[in-house]
Scaffold this motif. Structure first.
Motif, PDB file in Angstrom:
ATOM      1  N   THR A  95      -1.890  -9.148   1.086  1.00  0.00           N
ATOM      2  CA  THR A  95      -2.385 -10.139   0.137  1.00  0.00           C
ATOM      3  C   THR A  95      -2.841  -9.419  -1.120  1.00  0.00           C
ATOM      4  OG1 THR A  95      -3.112 -11.583   1.941  1.00  0.00           O
ATOM      5  CG2 THR A  95      -4.020 -12.013  -0.229  1.00  0.00           C
ATOM      6  N   LEU A  96      -2.267  -9.789  -2.248  1.00  0.00           N
ATOM      7  CA  LEU A  96      -2.599  -9.159  -3.512  1.00  0.00           C
ATOM      8  C   LEU A  96      -3.392 -10.136  -4.367  1.00  0.00           C
ATOM      9  CD1 LEU A  96       0.819  -7.450  -4.393  1.00  0.00           C
ATOM     10  CD2 LEU A  96      -1.078  -6.544  -3.044  1.00  0.00           C
ATOM     11  N   THR A  97      -4.461  -9.666  -4.963  1.00  0.00           N
ATOM     12  CA  THR A  97      -5.279 -10.492  -5.842  1.00  0.00           C
ATOM     13  C   THR A  97      -4.737 -10.415  -7.258  1.00  0.00           C
ATOM     14  OG1 THR A  97      -7.234 -10.086  -4.471  1.00  0.00           O
ATOM     15  CG2 THR A  97      -7.605 -10.904  -6.699  1.00  0.00           C
ATOM     16  N   THR A  98      -4.397 -11.566  -7.831  1.00  0.00           N
ATOM     17  CA  THR A  98      -3.851 -11.636  -9.181  1.00  0.00           C
ATOM     18  C   THR A  98      -4.620 -12.691  -9.971  1.00  0.00           C
ATOM     19  OG1 THR A  98      -2.235 -13.424  -8.879  1.00  0.00           O
ATOM     20  CG2 THR A  98      -1.591 -11.219  -8.100  1.00  0.00           C
ATOM     21  N   PRO A  99      -4.436 -12.749 -11.294  1.00  0.00           N
ATOM     22  CA  PRO A  99      -5.085 -13.808 -12.073  1.00  0.00           C
ATOM     23  C   PRO A  99      -4.682 -15.212 -11.633  1.00  0.00           C
ATOM     24  CG  PRO A  99      -4.373 -12.043 -13.518  1.00  0.00           C
ATOM     25  CD  PRO A  99      -3.798 -11.737 -12.175  1.00  0.00           C
ATOM     26  N   ASP A 100      -3.538 -15.331 -10.960  1.00  0.00           N
ATOM     27  CA  ASP A 100      -3.094 -16.638 -10.469  1.00  0.00           C
ATOM     28  C   ASP A 100      -3.588 -16.931  -9.063  1.00  0.00           C
ATOM     29  OD1 ASP A 100      -1.395 -17.420 -12.754  1.00  0.00           O
ATOM     30  OD2 ASP A 100      -0.208 -15.682 -12.164  1.00  0.00           O
ATOM     31  N   GLY A 101      -4.433 -16.051  -8.512  1.00  0.00           N
ATOM     32  CA  GLY A 101      -4.949 -16.259  -7.171  1.00  0.00           C
ATOM     33  C   GLY A 101      -4.385 -15.239  -6.193  1.00  0.00           C
ATOM     34  N   GLU A 102      -4.640 -15.478  -4.913  1.00  0.00           N
ATOM     35  CA  GLU A 102      -4.142 -14.588  -3.871  1.00  0.00           C
ATOM     36  C   GLU A 102      -2.641 -14.804  -3.685  1.00  0.00           C
ATOM     37  OE1 GLU A 102      -6.135 -12.304  -2.089  1.00  0.00           O
ATOM     38  OE2 GLU A 102      -7.487 -12.819  -3.739  1.00  0.00           O
ATOM     39  N   ARG A 103      -1.896 -13.704  -3.727  1.00  0.00           N
ATOM     40  CA  ARG A 103      -0.442 -13.783  -3.573  1.00  0.00           C
ATOM     41  C   ARG A 103      -0.010 -12.998  -2.343  1.00  0.00           C
ATOM     42  NH1 ARG A 103       2.191 -15.239  -8.373  1.00  0.00           N
ATOM     43  NH2 ARG A 103       3.992 -15.474  -6.971  1.00  0.00           N
ATOM     44  N   ARG A 104       1.044 -13.447  -1.717  1.00  0.00           N
ATOM     45  CA  ARG A 104       1.484 -12.928  -0.420  1.00  0.00           C
ATOM     46  C   ARG A 104       2.731 -12.057  -0.582  1.00  0.00           C
ATOM     47  NH1 ARG A 104       4.305 -15.692   4.019  1.00  0.00           N
ATOM     48  NH2 ARG A 104       3.529 -14.990   6.037  1.00  0.00           N
ATOM     49  N   LEU A 105       2.729 -10.936   0.127  1.00  0.00           N
ATOM     50  CA  LEU A 105       3.847 -10.002   0.110  1.00  0.00           C
ATOM     51  C   LEU A 105       4.114  -9.547   1.539  1.00  0.00           C
ATOM     52  CD1 LEU A 105       5.827  -7.994  -1.367  1.00  0.00           C
ATOM     53  CD2 LEU A 105       3.885  -6.393  -1.448  1.00  0.00           C
ATOM     54  N   LEU A 106       5.334  -9.744   2.028  1.00  0.00           N
ATOM     55  CA  LEU A 106       5.740  -9.235   3.330  1.00  0.00           C
ATOM     56  C   LEU A 106       6.459  -7.904   3.129  1.00  0.00           C
ATOM     57  CD1 LEU A 106       5.125 -12.167   4.104  1.00  0.00           C
ATOM     58  CD2 LEU A 106       7.139 -12.122   5.590  1.00  0.00           C
ATOM     59  N   VAL A 107       6.106  -6.921   3.939  1.00  0.00           N
ATOM     60  CA  VAL A 107       6.733  -5.600   3.859  1.00  0.00           C
ATOM     61  C   VAL A 107       7.241  -5.227   5.242  1.00  0.00           C
ATOM     62  CG1 VAL A 107       6.439  -3.155   3.275  1.00  0.00           C
ATOM     63  CG2 VAL A 107       5.204  -4.914   1.975  1.00  0.00           C
ATOM     64  N   ARG A 108       8.491  -4.841   5.321  1.00  0.00           N
ATOM     65  CA  ARG A 108       9.087  -4.404   6.576  1.00  0.00           C
ATOM     66  C   ARG A 108       9.434  -2.931   6.462  1.00  0.00           C
ATOM     67  NH1 ARG A 108      13.859  -4.265   9.742  1.00  0.00           N
ATOM     68  NH2 ARG A 108      13.475  -5.074  11.842  1.00  0.00           N
ATOM     69  N   PRO A 109       8.601  -2.050   7.024  1.00  0.00           N
ATOM     70  CA  PRO A 109       8.891  -0.621   6.963  1.00  0.00           C
ATOM     71  C   PRO A 109      10.144  -0.298   7.771  1.00  0.00           C
ATOM     72  CG  PRO A 109       6.598  -1.045   7.575  1.00  0.00           C
ATOM     73  CD  PRO A 109       7.334  -2.340   7.697  1.00  0.00           C
ATOM     74  N   PRO A 110      10.758   0.867   7.515  1.00  0.00           N
ATOM     75  CA  PRO A 110      11.924   1.265   8.307  1.00  0.00           C
ATOM     76  C   PRO A 110      11.566   1.352   9.786  1.00  0.00           C
ATOM     77  CG  PRO A 110      11.682   2.676   6.383  1.00  0.00           C
ATOM     78  CD  PRO A 110      10.436   1.843   6.467  1.00  0.00           C
ATOM     79  N   THR A 111      12.502   0.967  10.637  1.00  0.00           N
ATOM     80  CA  THR A 111      12.250   1.032  12.063  1.00  0.00           C
ATOM     81  C   THR A 111      12.320   2.462  12.587  1.00  0.00           C
ATOM     82  OG1 THR A 111      14.597   0.568  12.443  1.00  0.00           O
ATOM     83  CG2 THR A 111      13.075  -1.298  12.490  1.00  0.00           C
ATOM     84  N   ALA A 112      13.082   3.330  11.896  1.00  0.00           N
ATOM     85  CA  ALA A 112      13.154   4.735  12.296  1.00  0.00           C
ATOM     86  C   ALA A 112      11.945   5.478  11.741  1.00  0.00           C
ATOM     87  CB  ALA A 112      14.441   5.369  11.781  1.00  0.00           C
ATOM     88  N   PRO A 113      11.532   6.594  12.361  1.00  0.00           N
ATOM     89  CA  PRO A 113      10.409   7.381  11.836  1.00  0.00           C
ATOM     90  C   PRO A 113      10.664   7.796  10.391  1.00  0.00           C
ATOM     91  CG  PRO A 113      11.014   8.135  14.022  1.00  0.00           C
ATOM     92  CD  PRO A 113      12.075   7.162  13.608  1.00  0.00           C
ATOM     93  N   THR A 114       9.636   7.699   9.558  1.00  0.00           N
ATOM     94  CA  THR A 114       9.806   8.000   8.139  1.00  0.00           C
ATOM     95  C   THR A 114       9.596   9.468   7.811  1.00  0.00           C
ATOM     96  OG1 THR A 114       7.491   7.469   7.708  1.00  0.00           O
ATOM     97  CG2 THR A 114       9.085   5.680   7.496  1.00  0.00           C
ATOM     98  N   GLY A 115       8.887  10.237   8.653  1.00  0.00           N
ATOM     99  CA  GLY A 115       8.596  11.616   8.310  1.00  0.00           C
ATOM    100  C   GLY A 115       7.736  11.673   7.059  1.00  0.00           C
ATOM    101  N   THR A 116       8.030  12.619   6.198  1.00  0.00           N
ATOM    102  CA  THR A 116       7.248  12.779   4.974  1.00  0.00           C
ATOM    103  C   THR A 116       8.035  12.418   3.724  1.00  0.00           C
ATOM    104  OG1 THR A 116       7.907  15.110   4.850  1.00  0.00           O
ATOM    105  CG2 THR A 116       5.838  14.602   5.993  1.00  0.00           C
ATOM    106  N   SER A 117       9.328  12.153   3.850  1.00  0.00           N
ATOM    107  CA  SER A 117      10.142  11.873   2.671  1.00  0.00           C
ATOM    108  C   SER A 117       9.908  10.451   2.181  1.00  0.00           C
ATOM    109  CB  SER A 117      11.622  12.087   2.989  1.00  0.00           C
ATOM    110  OG  SER A 117      12.024  11.217   4.017  1.00  0.00           O
ATOM    111  N   LEU A 118      10.010  10.261   0.870  1.00  0.00           N
ATOM    112  CA  LEU A 118       9.874   8.937   0.277  1.00  0.00           C
ATOM    113  C   LEU A 118      11.141   8.124   0.557  1.00  0.00           C
ATOM    114  CD1 LEU A 118       8.309   9.883  -3.177  1.00  0.00           C
ATOM    115  CD2 LEU A 118       7.124   9.040  -1.138  1.00  0.00           C
ATOM    116  N   ARG A 119      10.960   6.830   0.760  1.00  0.00           N
ATOM    117  CA  ARG A 119      12.074   5.947   1.080  1.00  0.00           C
ATOM    118  C   ARG A 119      12.399   5.038  -0.105  1.00  0.00           C
ATOM    119  NH1 ARG A 119      13.875   5.573   6.442  1.00  0.00           N
ATOM    120  NH2 ARG A 119      12.896   7.236   7.650  1.00  0.00           N
TER     121      ARG A 119
END
Length: 290
Positions: A8-32
């Motif tokens: 949930t992100l707070t914006t001037p228009d109110g609370e906004r919703r964001l769904l995030v689906r991380p990779p199912t495989a291990p991420t390690g340390t590298s950026l995706r």
């Protein structure tokens, strides 16, 4: 959905919703890399996740998938396609988002910040896609945030504004349906699912606007395949620009490769011949911010 993080992100228009689906495989340390997908008017992040093929592409390719949500006319009531649709302020001047002056560009910028800060996303490899009103919002956001978006893939949505020449060209692959009754390829008057009559321009107007913003001065090259699909490619562009528009001959106003959600008499036929998420990811993976 156990595999999705709800932010949930707070914006001037109110609370906004964001769904995030991380990779199912291990991420390690590298950026995706990350794909941000914007639902169409009346849609939801959950429906876009289930219906577009991006979940399967993310599992296979190992990128983060992010799905922000638009705003509703009545934020106190649950979303409803016909009675309380979620939508984006896409620059067309239509709907409750335009009347309220909703800052969806600011919301998308905040969502990009959250992806980089909280989810290990490579800021040089963030891509935007969207459907219909969400696709139109993709055009608007990329024009406003060209240094933060590596490439875009709008599907069945217009670039309603005329972007100024971009300081950094944002590669674009646009997908439209050749039998789309809500965005006729040649343009025309349409009746929306909410009963509004409005004029929609020819789909190549969006292609022309984006190639102009990308300083493409050559005549487009058009190739037609055995199915009748038309692939328009800009030429003579500024360094780093890559602008294409694919008109899929047998597709109506639906996500390519997905089941039909709207009746064919409103939107035209569905087609599974081309999988939108796969063709867009192949385009995205060739581009990054230098």
């Amino acid at each position: 959905m156990k595999d999705v993080v709800v932010a949930t992100l707070t914006t001037p228009d109110g609370e906004r919703r964001l769904l995030v689906r991380p990779p199912t495989a291990p991420t390690g340390t590298s950026l995706r890399p990350a794909v941000m997908l914007l639902h169409g008017a009346g849609g939801t992040a959950e429906l876009a996740l289930a219906n577009t093929g991006w979940r399967e592409a993310a599992d296979r390719e190992g990128f983060v998938l992010a799905l922000p949500e638009g705003t509703r006319r009545d934020p106190a009531a649950p979303p409803s396609f016909l009675r309380n649709p979620q939508a984006w302020n896409d620059g067309s001047g239509r709907g409750h988002t335009a009347r309220a002056g909703t800052d969806d560009v600011g919301f998308i910028g905040a969502a990009l910040d959250a992806l980089v800060r909280r989810h290990g996303v490579d800021p040089a490899r963030i891509y935007l896609s969207g459907f219909s009103n969400g696709a139109a919002m993709v055009f608007r956001a990329a024009a406003a945030l060209p240094d933060r978006v590596a490439a875009i893939g709008p599907v069945a949505g217009h670039c309603w504004t005329t972007p100024a020449p971009l300081p950094r060209p944002v590669p674009a692959l646009m997908l439209f349906g050749g039998r789309d009754l809500l965005n006729p390829p040649e343009g025309g008057d349409v009746k929306t699912p909410w009963g509004h009559a409005e004029y929609h321009p020819p789909v190549l107007q969006s292609f022309d606007r984006w190639r102009s913003a990308s300083v493409c001065r050559g005549q487009p090259v058009v190739r037609t395949n055995e199915h009748g699909d038309q692939d328009h490619a800009a030429t003579g562009c500024a360094p780093g620009a890559d602008v294409r528009c694919l008109i899929i001959a047998d597709l109506g106003h639906h996500w390519p490769g997905a089941p039909r959600l709207l009746p064919s008499w409103i939107a035209g036929p569905a087609s599974r011949r081309i999988r939108g998420a796969e063709i867009l990811w192949e385009f995205f993976r060739r581009h990054r911010i230098a």
